[in-house]
Every structure is written in structure tokens, then in C-alpha cells.
Design an enzyme around this catalytic site. Sequence first.
Site, PDB file in Angstrom:
ATOM      1  N   TYR A 208      39.415  44.388  19.100  1.00  0.00           N
ATOM      2  CA  TYR A 208      38.931  44.232  20.481  1.00  0.00           C
ATOM      3  C   TYR A 208      39.757  44.384  21.437  1.00  0.00           C
ATOM      4  O   TYR A 208      41.048  44.093  21.662  1.00  0.00           O
ATOM      5  CB  TYR A 208      38.783  42.516  20.454  1.00  0.00           C
ATOM      6  CG  TYR A 208      37.737  42.228  21.723  1.00  0.00           C
ATOM      7  CD1 TYR A 208      36.533  42.210  21.563  1.00  0.00           C
ATOM      8  CD2 TYR A 208      38.377  41.800  22.987  1.00  0.00           C
ATOM      9  CE1 TYR A 208      35.524  41.968  22.528  1.00  0.00           C
ATOM     10  CE2 TYR A 208      37.816  41.529  24.038  1.00  0.00           C
ATOM     11  CZ  TYR A 208      35.975  41.801  24.100  1.00  0.00           C
ATOM     12  OH  TYR A 208      35.473  41.339  25.102  1.00  0.00           O
ATOM     13  N   LYS A 217      46.827  47.668  28.007  1.00  0.00           N
ATOM     14  CA  LYS A 217      47.738  46.578  28.275  1.00  0.00           C
ATOM     15  C   LYS A 217      48.859  46.874  27.541  1.00  0.00           C
ATOM     16  O   LYS A 217      50.149  46.895  27.980  1.00  0.00           O
ATOM     17  CB  LYS A 217      47.050  45.309  27.871  1.00  0.00           C
ATOM     18  CG  LYS A 217      45.872  44.688  28.789  1.00  0.00           C
ATOM     19  CD  LYS A 217      46.300  44.827  30.069  1.00  0.00           C
ATOM     20  CE  LYS A 217      45.431  44.200  31.324  1.00  0.00           C
ATOM     21  NZ  LYS A 217      43.928  43.462  31.051  1.00  0.00           N
ATOM     22  N   SER A 259      43.716  37.681  34.433  1.00  0.00           N
ATOM     23  CA  SER A 259      42.556  38.064  33.875  1.00  0.00           C
ATOM     24  C   SER A 259      41.372  37.316  34.072  1.00  0.00           C
ATOM     25  O   SER A 259      41.631  35.843  33.911  1.00  0.00           O
ATOM     26  CB  SER A 259      42.933  38.054  32.144  1.00  0.00           C
ATOM     27  OG  SER A 259      43.688  38.759  31.823  1.00  0.00           O
ATOM     28  N   CYS A 261      39.896  36.710  36.949  1.00  0.00           N
ATOM     29  CA  CYS A 261      40.103  36.114  38.135  1.00  0.00           C
ATOM     30  C   CYS A 261      39.538  36.993  39.181  1.00  0.00           C
ATOM     31  O   CYS A 261      39.998  36.686  40.562  1.00  0.00           O
ATOM     32  CB  CYS A 261      41.560  35.544  38.362  1.00  0.00           C
ATOM     33  SG  CYS A 261      41.815  34.418  37.264  1.00  0.00           S
ATOM     34  N   GLY A 500      31.683  39.502  48.520  1.00  0.00           N
ATOM     35  CA  GLY A 500      31.815  40.281  49.682  1.00  0.00           C
ATOM     36  C   GLY A 500      32.333  39.525  50.990  1.00  0.00           C
ATOM     37  O   GLY A 500      33.232  40.539  51.596  1.00  0.00           O
TER      38      GLY A 500
HETATM   39  P1  GTP Z   1      39.950  41.406  33.733  1.00  0.00           P
HETATM   40  O1  GTP Z   1      39.240  42.420  33.578  1.00  0.00           O
HETATM   41  O2  GTP Z   1      39.814  40.125  32.780  1.00  0.00           O
HETATM   42  O3  GTP Z   1      41.466  41.541  34.341  1.00  0.00           O
HETATM   43  O4  GTP Z   1      38.974  40.375  35.108  1.00  0.00           O
HETATM   44  P2  GTP Z   1      38.980  40.572  36.558  1.00  0.00           P
HETATM   45  O5  GTP Z   1      40.261  40.140  37.337  1.00  0.00           O
HETATM   46  O6  GTP Z   1      38.707  42.194  36.819  1.00  0.00           O
HETATM   47  O7  GTP Z   1      37.584  39.737  37.052  1.00  0.00           O
HETATM   48  P3  GTP Z   1      36.256  39.836  37.494  1.00  0.00           P
HETATM   49  O8  GTP Z   1      36.263  40.772  38.772  1.00  0.00           O
HETATM   50  O9  GTP Z   1      35.713  40.710  36.363  1.00  0.00           O
HETATM   51  O10 GTP Z   1      35.771  38.453  37.684  1.00  0.00           O
HETATM   52  C1  GTP Z   1      35.783  37.573  36.710  1.00  0.00           C
HETATM   53  C2  GTP Z   1      35.012  36.378  37.052  1.00  0.00           C
HETATM   54  O11 GTP Z   1      35.065  36.042  38.406  1.00  0.00           O
HETATM   55  C3  GTP Z   1      33.382  37.108  37.131  1.00  0.00           C
HETATM   56  O12 GTP Z   1      32.531  35.968  36.325  1.00  0.00           O
HETATM   57  C4  GTP Z   1      33.247  36.999  38.459  1.00  0.00           C
HETATM   58  O13 GTP Z   1      31.797  36.622  38.860  1.00  0.00           O
HETATM   59  C5  GTP Z   1      33.829  35.974  38.967  1.00  0.00           C
HETATM   60  N1  GTP Z   1      34.152  36.304  40.564  1.00  0.00           N
HETATM   61  C6  GTP Z   1      34.915  37.309  40.843  1.00  0.00           C
HETATM   62  N2  GTP Z   1      35.153  37.213  42.268  1.00  0.00           N
HETATM   63  C7  GTP Z   1      34.795  36.163  42.737  1.00  0.00           C
HETATM   64  C8  GTP Z   1      35.045  35.160  43.898  1.00  0.00           C
HETATM   65  O14 GTP Z   1      35.106  35.909  45.010  1.00  0.00           O
HETATM   66  N3  GTP Z   1      34.452  34.004  43.998  1.00  0.00           N
HETATM   67  C9  GTP Z   1      33.888  33.301  42.630  1.00  0.00           C
HETATM   68  N4  GTP Z   1      33.668  32.086  42.990  1.00  0.00           N
HETATM   69  N5  GTP Z   1      34.188  34.250  41.631  1.00  0.00           N
HETATM   70  C10 GTP Z   1      34.396  35.575  41.571  1.00  0.00           C
HETATM   71  C1  SPV Z   2      42.492  41.186  30.380  1.00  0.00           C
HETATM   72  O1  SPV Z   2      42.150  40.393  29.875  1.00  0.00           O
HETATM   73  O2  SPV Z   2      43.420  41.180  31.500  1.00  0.00           O
HETATM   74  C2  SPV Z   2      41.515  42.352  30.592  1.00  0.00           C
HETATM   75  C3  SPV Z   2      40.761  42.749  29.372  1.00  0.00           C
HETATM   76  O3  SPV Z   2      41.498  43.339  31.512  1.00  0.00           O
HETATM   77  S1  SPV Z   2      41.585  43.268  27.897  1.00  0.00           S
HETATM   78  O4  SPV Z   2      41.545  44.751  28.024  1.00  0.00           O
HETATM   79  O5  SPV Z   2      41.293  42.554  26.826  1.00  0.00           O
HETATM   80  O6  SPV Z   2      43.288  42.912  28.230  1.00  0.00           O
HETATM   81 MN    MN Z   3      42.876  42.587  33.163  1.00  0.00          MN
END
Ligand code: GTP
Ligand code: SPV
Ligand code: MN
Length: 593
Positions: A208, A217, A259, A261, A500
Site C-alpha cells: 500500500y 515518503k 496527511s 489535512c 476555494g
Molecule cells: P495526503 O495525501 O494524505 O498527504 O492528504 P492531503 O493533505 O493532500 O489532504 P487532501 O487535500 O486530500 O484533503 C483531505 C481531506 O480533507 C479531504 O476529505 C478533503 O475533502 C478535506 N479538506 C481539504 N481541504 C479542506 C478545507 O479547507 N476545509 C475542510 N473542512 N475540509 C477540507
Molecule cells: C500521506 O499519508 O501523507 C500520503 C499518502 O500522502 S502515502 O503515500 O500513503 O504516504
Molecule cells: Mn502526504
Amino acid sequence: MASAPHTLASLPDISKNVATWVAEVAALTQPERVHWCDGSTAERDRLREDLVRRGELRPLNPETFPRCYLYRSDPADVARVEHLTFVCTQSQEDAGPNNNWLAPAAARAQMRELFRGCMRGRTLYVVPYCMGPLDSPYARCGVEITDSAYVVLNMGMMTRMGRAALERIALDGSFVRGLHSTGELDPARRFIMHYPEELAIESFGSGYGGNALLGKKCHALRIASFQARSEGWLAEHMLIAGLQNPAGETHYVAAAFPSSCGKTNLAMLIPPESLPGWKVFTIGDDIAWLQPGDDGRLWAINPEAGYFGVVPGTNRATNRNAFDMISHDAIFTNVALTADNEPWWEGRKKHVPVTDWRGRPYDAANGPAAHPNSRFTVAATQNPSYSTAAEDPHGVPISALIFGGRRRELAPLVYEARSWQHGVLVAASVASETTAAATGQVGVVRRDPMAMKPFTGYNFGDYFAHWLRMGQRLAHAPRIFHVNWFRQNAAGQYLWPGYGENLRVLHWMLERCAGRVGAQDGAIGLLPRPQDLNVTGVEIDPAVLAELTSVPASALQRELAEVRVYLQGFGARTPVALYEELDQIGRRLETQV
Ligand code: GTP
Ligand code: SPV
Ligand code: MN
């Protein structure tokens, strides 16, 4: 940072190094055949067909999701496993209390027994890859040996993979050695080992994401952060985005959130209609490699070539670009299915699930239809907001660094650090609620400095010192900000609309960088006054906005005490400058109350 001149004459030697290592691994793992990946589309198509024939990959609805596939991982193998991830430096102190540690020789011996004969009857794939544009002086290469065709397909989208990477390795003269086998997927026989002093990774027992796609990572953060410290750069868990204002000026920001977030969402932000004239371009969505430039500014490249993003929550309302990006040529991992063989996930407005992520008939009693950490894999070029600046070998100059976490309370919507040194304390103090991206309890607040708790390949005390030193080397250091999109009211509703609308906060930051907008000097840092944020066109109660931009003094006091105890955990390696910053905030808090 000029690299030594190379000649093509060195090519056969290094290829021999790769070949020698492959032969050693093959002797240990006993594969039925060895395949050297060239990264061609013909190779990709053949791997896909093989996986479809074996029932491991399922083609999705060709009309609505052309060239998209579903992959179901083992139900006990759905996220990163931090408790099974180790940094194996000679000295335990060098790995620090922030990492699990084993002596390299002991870890090697343990892994050797797991790898012995593990590829019998299987194919060993040799996956040469380059992290960063092939012609970038900042790019670094690796070779992943794996027995998973799914990993090869993902690495093909996430990195510059194949023949060109092998040629670059020949020029570089070195590469990171990553050995991976899915093994029996037995959680009791699963380990992800890093040997930063040997530029090597060994991963066994998981297929995974971050456990298995070793370029991401394992290499681009854990190994790279270790290298970056001795070489004078930074490898960070950051998105990189370009923001073009209505006057046509573009500034780049890099943002670190833990992650799941919001990095991918911020990197692909769609400006709201009430902020006309703004454009957002994506350089990267997860990892940034940052170098001080000759001009005294900090420059960033995205070492990746694709996105491995969180699926749940993606829809046309939260981010139309993200939805469009994953509706063709994507691999979905652990999503549900509709009756029409479309992928389905929580937050998708259309249709209903009939089959859950494990392949069972959907039953709400079994929990969510899609796994909360279900993911899409796509090439970055599919992103409608993709910027070709992501291909620039020198990267983009960074105006602001942003840190943040998922905090129900305390952390305000945004504040600015008073200086680089204060900014390093702000970043080192990041805390966030845990998410489904790693196994374990979800929703527990934990310290996650720089959003790098699971990813720094050495002692955090040394890492904080390295951050402080980097600031001293930058004549035009980026300003440092902290954000929190996730503050909630007593009823558990988000106070800020997010997505946005986050552009309003970015707008304030850029105006701060240009010296065009004010702030109030609070104990925690520089906060926008209500009139400083452009909230025209967004429905938000002035009382809520006031709450979002303030910090209760008593809660901040408790937080400072917690941060102090946390920093003390790194003993003498914690730079005293961070305690000085803490003391200063404490004094400000006293005079303010
Ligand atoms: P990794 O790939 O794990 O590193 O995650 P990431 O930091 O790229 O997070 P991603 O943008 O995929 O968002 C993770 C979750 O947070 C999703 O379910 C989004 O819908 C939610 N999310 C992202 N931005 C916001 C925001 O501004 N407000 C809220 N309430 N939720 C958000
Ligand atoms: C994270 O967990 O921050 C990710 C997904 O971006 S993974 O590639 O599984 O680390
Ligand atoms: Mn990540």
C-alpha cells in the site's frame, strides 16, 4: 549548487552497479523472472492487462470513467504503518525519539530472512526512477526492486520512471536502493526499514501507498531529509502552488499540512466567483524539495510526477478540477462501486454504492462504502491547474511558507510569524488530529512538527537546528504563516467554509509579503484584523470571523507549556533559540492579559 561534470563514459559502470545489486537481490529472493522497466506505454498496457487477467485490477465504466481501474488492497493493508516504520542509523540518538530505531545490522539480518525466497514464482521488477525533472540539478534518482505490478504502475505515474531515469543514474553515479516485496501481506511480518547512511530502503509485507511506493515518503522524505541536512537543503511534506492576482503577478507558496489535512485541495484550489481575476496553478501536492538560490530566495521543486490523493470528499462542489482530473486515466484504490461499475466514495453526490471497498454488497452497518483512506493515482499533467513551471529544472521561488493542522479548537484561521526564528517555533509546534492516512486511532491531537512527524529521517532536535540555519542563509527568506481550516463550534460544525474560500487567507498572506495590509500584534503572532481579510461574497457572521481570528489566552498558555515539554523530549539537541521564542510569547501573553 553545481553538480560535478559527468561524461557518458561512466554509464556502463553504474549500470553494472545496478545490475550487480539486482543479481544479488534475485539470488536472495529467487524470482521466476526479472523484468527491467523501460517506462514505455506498451509496458504499462501489458502490466495492466496482466493485472486485469489475474483479477487484481478491475476496469471501470469505459463511458463515464475511461481507462480507469479499481484495485482492492488487502483489507488489513490500507494505510501507512508508522509503528512498523524504522530509521536505522548507526547511533540511536541520530534517529531521535521521533523515530522507531533498530541498529542497521540487526534490521538487515531480520529483513534478509523475510526476503529469502519471497519472490518464488513471481516477477522481480527493476524500477529506475527520478524524483524531480530529469534535467534538474536538484533531482535525485533511485531504483526500486519490487514484486508488485501494481507498485510498478503507480511508480510509473508518480515518478519519471524507466530508461531515462537509468540514464540519469549513470550520470549521477549514485542512486537510492529500495527493495520491496509484498510478501504474504501478514501484518506480523511487515516492516519498512530506512538506512539513510547507506541510501537504502527495505520494505516487506505491504503493497500500500507510502509503505510500498518507495520513491514517495521513504525516499523523497525520509532518505532525502537526511541527505538535505548534510547538503544544505530541505525535503518537506509540502504542496507548492502558484497564485496569480488580478494584476497578473504570480507568487509561489509552499504549505505543510499533515496527511489528509488539505494539501491536494489547496494545491488545486479553484478561486470563488466573488474573487474575480485570481488564478491558482499547481506545482506539487505532497512533497517539496527546497534549495537556497544564489539570489537569497528559497526555490522549490516538486520531486513527484503524479498525485496519490485522498478520494473521499472529492466532488464538483468542493473541487471541480479534482473531480475532472480523476474521471479518466486513473487508478482507484479501495473505493466502492455503483451498479453502473462507476467508482463511488463518501462525498460523491451522484449514484449510490452497491459494492463496498472490500467487494462485499454494500451495507451501511459495515461502515463507509469507500475506505476513508481510499486513494486515486493520476499523472500530474491531468490536473487542469497543472503548471509547466513544475518542469522547470530550477523550480519556483517561494514567497511564503505555510504550516497548519487539523484543530477543532485553539489554532486561529491564520497568523504570521514575527521572524524566521519565530516561524521555526511555530512550525515545530504544529499539532493535528490524526487521520485515516496512517493506521491507529483517528481524531487524536498529536504533535506533528512541520507535518513531518512520520517522515523526518533523523533527530527532530537536529532538524529544528537545520531549519534555523537555513533561515540564516536566506537574504530574502519567505515569510512564515500558520493556518487552520478546521476550527469547529460546539455543535461540531466547521467555522470556516474552507476549500476555494481559503484563497482569502492566501490573499492576506501575499498582501503581507508586499507590505500592503496590516495585522494586529498578538502574543501568538501577527493576526489579521477583521477588516484585513477580504470576505466580500462569503457568508460569514462577523462574530464567527472574530472568533476565528483570535486565541483564548488560557488555552494558549496551556499549549505553550505542552510545546515546552515536547521540545524537552529532544534533550540537548533542541536549539535554545526555540526556548527563547517560547519565553518571548509567554512574556507577551502576560503583558497582554
Ligand atoms: P495526503 O495525501 O494524505 O498527504 O492528504 P492531503 O493533505 O493532500 O489532504 P487532501 O487535500 O486530500 O484533503 C483531505 C481531506 O480533507 C479531504 O476529505 C478533503 O475533502 C478535506 N479538506 C481539504 N481541504 C479542506 C478545507 O479547507 N476545509 C475542510 N473542512 N475540509 C477540507
Ligand atoms: C500521506 O499519508 O501523507 C500520503 C499518502 O500522502 S502515502 O503515500 O500513503 O504516504
Ligand atoms: Mn502526504
